[in-house]
Write a protein that holds these residues in place. Structure first.
Motif, PDB file in Angstrom:
ATOM      1  N   GLU A 133      21.323   8.150 -35.197  1.00 16.71           N
ATOM      2  CA  GLU A 133      21.259   6.930 -35.397  1.00 16.71           C
ATOM      3  C   GLU A 133      19.866   6.373 -35.630  1.00 16.71           C
ATOM      4  O   GLU A 133      19.618   5.534 -36.643  1.00 16.71           O
ATOM      5  CB  GLU A 133      21.665   6.022 -34.073  1.00 16.71           C
ATOM      6  N   ARG A 134      18.788   7.123 -35.138  1.00 14.77           N
ATOM      7  CA  ARG A 134      17.471   6.623 -35.362  1.00 14.77           C
ATOM      8  C   ARG A 134      16.931   7.181 -36.741  1.00 14.77           C
ATOM      9  O   ARG A 134      16.247   6.305 -37.409  1.00 14.77           O
ATOM     10  CB  ARG A 134      16.485   7.182 -34.160  1.00 14.77           C
ATOM     11  N   VAL A 174       6.520  10.427 -37.173  1.00 15.66           N
ATOM     12  CA  VAL A 174       7.017   9.475 -37.850  1.00 15.66           C
ATOM     13  C   VAL A 174       6.271   9.118 -39.259  1.00 15.66           C
ATOM     14  O   VAL A 174       6.844   8.860 -40.378  1.00 15.66           O
ATOM     15  CB  VAL A 174       7.315   8.293 -37.215  1.00 15.66           C
ATOM     16  N   ASN A 175       4.938   8.977 -39.052  1.00 20.79           N
ATOM     17  CA  ASN A 175       4.286   8.388 -40.197  1.00 20.79           C
ATOM     18  C   ASN A 175       4.206   9.663 -41.179  1.00 20.79           C
ATOM     19  O   ASN A 175       4.369   9.363 -42.471  1.00 20.79           O
ATOM     20  CB  ASN A 175       2.819   8.410 -39.695  1.00 20.79           C
ATOM     21  N   SER A 216      17.810  12.659 -33.929  1.00 22.13           N
ATOM     22  CA  SER A 216      19.094  11.133 -33.515  1.00 22.13           C
ATOM     23  C   SER A 216      19.408  10.873 -34.728  1.00 22.13           C
ATOM     24  O   SER A 216      18.961  10.228 -35.760  1.00 22.13           O
ATOM     25  CB  SER A 216      18.018  10.082 -32.989  1.00 22.13           C
ATOM     26  N   TYR A 276      13.154  16.085 -38.004  1.00 29.41           N
ATOM     27  CA  TYR A 276      12.220  15.832 -36.383  1.00 29.41           C
ATOM     28  C   TYR A 276      12.756  16.957 -35.578  1.00 29.41           C
ATOM     29  O   TYR A 276      13.865  17.589 -35.722  1.00 29.41           O
ATOM     30  CB  TYR A 276      12.419  14.532 -35.852  1.00 29.41           C
ATOM     31  N   SER A 287      19.064   7.415 -39.368  1.00 34.47           N
ATOM     32  CA  SER A 287      19.704   6.814 -40.025  1.00 34.47           C
ATOM     33  C   SER A 287      19.219   5.467 -40.463  1.00 34.47           C
ATOM     34  O   SER A 287      19.439   4.888 -41.551  1.00 34.47           O
ATOM     35  CB  SER A 287      21.363   6.393 -39.798  1.00 34.47           C
ATOM     36  N   VAL A 340      13.472  11.159 -30.045  1.00 36.62           N
ATOM     37  CA  VAL A 340      12.105  10.251 -30.479  1.00 36.62           C
ATOM     38  C   VAL A 340      11.029  10.880 -30.575  1.00 36.62           C
ATOM     39  O   VAL A 340      10.300  11.525 -29.674  1.00 36.62           O
ATOM     40  CB  VAL A 340      12.242   9.414 -29.091  1.00 36.62           C
ATOM     41  N   PRO A 341      10.677  11.306 -31.940  1.00 41.92           N
ATOM     42  CA  PRO A 341       9.406  11.956 -32.310  1.00 41.92           C
ATOM     43  C   PRO A 341       8.345  11.139 -32.021  1.00 41.92           C
ATOM     44  O   PRO A 341       8.196   9.978 -31.854  1.00 41.92           O
ATOM     45  CB  PRO A 341       9.896  12.280 -33.935  1.00 41.92           C
ATOM     46  N   PRO A 342       7.122  11.811 -31.760  1.00 40.82           N
ATOM     47  CA  PRO A 342       5.656  11.122 -31.870  1.00 40.82           C
ATOM     48  C   PRO A 342       5.522  10.181 -32.997  1.00 40.82           C
ATOM     49  O   PRO A 342       6.082  10.520 -34.262  1.00 40.82           O
ATOM     50  CB  PRO A 342       4.917  12.007 -31.589  1.00 40.82           C
ATOM     51  N   ILE A 343       4.689   9.266 -32.917  1.00 39.36           N
ATOM     52  CA  ILE A 343       4.215   8.387 -34.198  1.00 39.36           C
ATOM     53  C   ILE A 343       3.914   9.190 -35.153  1.00 39.36           C
ATOM     54  O   ILE A 343       4.020   8.870 -36.036  1.00 39.36           O
ATOM     55  CB  ILE A 343       3.620   7.232 -33.456  1.00 39.36           C
TER      56      ILE A 343
END
Lengths: 381, 381
Positions: B89-90, B60-61, B87, B50, B92, B54-57
């Motif tokens: 954590e995110r 993520v998709n 990130s 990414y 992972s 916090v990537p855009p949705i």
């Protein structure tokens, strides 16, 4: 077949400025112990795993850790859906992989209504969805309300449902008969967010999330598990538990409730400041609970919150009990929406309801100026 | 044994106000086709999946969809680490489940240095980590720089490494000898973010991410795959490819590069406005590429950007070529850090370097006042 029904974990929740992650971890560890002891065939999580679409990293780590313990270490199948607080897409990432180990997570609304079969029970997973989403998914322009949407979804499910089998609906909705608490944001005004309980008649058991109390609905086949923890003082008197359901192949079932003990309870306390600070009173109290304190004292008090926090470190909210001295107040607020009134008249009415003083011409002049300034800034005049 | 080395997908990247998700999907679909054709034993993704924590949705998709195709549908093992843009954590979340289907994702820095074994090759996964994190993880107070951290990590790996086997290091770092481009944010000033290539001597092949060009380093055993796409005009002339590595059990290998064709190229164009708007010129151009245009015209031009966009819809950046008229400029900027100067003197020097006008007393007075105000606001004076 035995499953545990839970919902509304709200990981990452902030209550009165405090992240509840430690409290959530404390209770979830008990939940994992309960699973070790009960050895259910499945765990059902009916939405709102997170409190918001982008949860803090601590919440992400906690959810990953707990679900791993349940699903991989204890080899317990999980059936979970997204609630209105979750981001359907972010929560869904990776869900295609989870199925390998019988972790069935449905985040995004869909139009595939095949159930997940676990030990003789069919679980129908219906994540939270706005009516507009369902309208588009089912290509059905008659869908406008949550009631319409749920009705359409359940009709689709019914096409292939065998009523002689054990069928469990897993959903996240405001089913009529429930009562909201302040920690669940009102989804829509005027009841259009509600769904009628009649719709769920085809199912042996409806496992809901959304309302935070297991007592939010009284129905022999529709249940809220309630939230993991008390998330607002309006929930202070609610019991918090998870539901253990034992179900026959024909759908007959029994339920029992197991309470999880919070690290710190959330409750309300009231009395005079002096009483509450008296050791003979507080030595019987659990001092580090999250408290809303309502003081009965009249007149000025010097820094009551700091005095109270020296005894009760987690006072989150302090209220004063104001005595209602005239009949007008006892009758409660007069609705101020009855008629179109000017801003100053509305304020005058409010002032008279809230105080025993007169709303003098001087006061009126000051307020008129304030209102005028606000309206100018808003561009309304 | 064959693996494909890629990195720096930067899903969710915004370039000059344009989300690159469609461009990324276009290229990733080709990547999936390449995997179908080449049938590698593994795909290695060396960080920055990414572009941000916090990537855009949509990103993520896209990542979920592409990794699912590669790993589950095409049954290709994946070895991936987090880069500095991810990130840990995110990214992972869920990685414990992915292992079941041979998708090995290491997001968080760790102190377990067991390799992942795939068809005779040992992959050592070292996600991006700040030196302070490695210092804490290894409980080693001597770690201060990226160099120290990488050295310590590789020493730990070496304890159990068999140099006669095929050992691949997968990392995300700025290995000395590389050159940065403007789309890779400078991590640290003065070279302390750099890591020496000597450290990677124990490995047969070092698969790096971080720098966006496969030409960023010239080494017979250390490689950047380069980014998926050109992500800034400083990368306009870089080749973009993925690396296909065929490796023997003893670690001997050969590499070939396969270019992926972008939906729209990113390139620079220059000339006079009139030339660029002449059909005989532009009919040979691919008009919808992402362009940085540099105009050679002198003097005023009326709305050149809109005129250009009527022909080239995706002009992202417009520059004017200003002739350097005096020697001072040709010599380049004088370092302004040589000595401690007052703010106004620094500005005067800057003004003289950037303009041909005189920095008059009037101008000086105005700037002095501005500087004074800024310093007062900063509380510096």
């Amino acid at each position: 077949m035995k499953f545990i029904h839970t919902a509304d974990w709200h990981l990452g929740k902030l209550v009165h400025g405090i992240y509840m992650t430690d409290d959530q971890r404390f209770v979830l560890n008990q939940f994992v112990e309960l699973i070790e002891k009960e050895k259910p065939d499945a765990v059902v999580i009916a939405g709102d795993l997170y409190d918001r679409s982008v949860p803090p990293i601590e919440a992400v780590n906690l959810l990953d850790e707990i679900l791993f313990k349940i699903n991989v270490e204890l080899k317990t199948p999980i059936v979970a859906i997204a609630g209105n607080h979750d981001s359907a897409e972010r929560l869904s990432f990776g869900s295609s992989w989870y199925k390998n180990s019988h972790f069935y997570l449905t985040g995004k609304p869909h139009n595939q209504f095949h159930p997940v079969h676990i030990n003789g029970v069919n679980f129908y997973l219906v994540p939270y969805a706005e009516p507009g989403i369902v309208r588009a998914l089912l290509d059905d322009d008659t869908i406008h309300s949550h009631q319409d949407a749920m009705k359409a979804v359940i009709s689709k499910i019914e096409e292939n449902l065998n009523p002689n089998e054990a069928n469990v609906f897993v959903g996240h909705a405001f089913v009529l008969g429930g009562s909201t608490s302040e920690s669940e944001r009102t989804l829509s005004v005027g009841g259009s967010g509600c769904v009628s309980h009649d719709l769920f008649a085809p199912f042996s058991y409806t496992a809901l999330g959304h309302l935070h109390s297991p007592d939010a609905i009284k129905h022999d086949k529709i249940f809220y598990s309630g939230s993991l923890l008390k998330y607002s003082f309006s929930e202070a008197k609610q019991r918090k538990s998870v539901s253990i359901v034992e179900m026959e192949d024909n759908g007959a079932f029994s339920v029992r409730y197991v309470s999880l003990k919070p690290k710190q309870d959330m409750r309300e306390l009231e009395g005079h400041l002096e009483e509450l600070l008296d050791p003979s009173f507080y030595e019987k109290e659990k001092l580090d609970d999250y408290l809303k304190i309502t003081l009965h004292d009249e007149g000025a008090l010097i820094d009551p919150i700091n005095k109270l926090r020296q005894v009760y470190p987690n006072v989150l909210h302090l209220d004063r009990k104001v005595k209602l001295t005239d009949m007008k107040k006892i009758q409660g607020f007069t609705s101020i929406r009855e008629e179109k009134k000017s801003e100053i008249d509305l304020f005058a009415q409010f002032y008279q309801e809230m105080t025993t003083a007169e709303f003098s011409e001087d006061k009126k002049a000051v307020m008129s100026e304030v209102i005028q300034n606000v309206l100018v800034e808003e561009g309304a005049k």
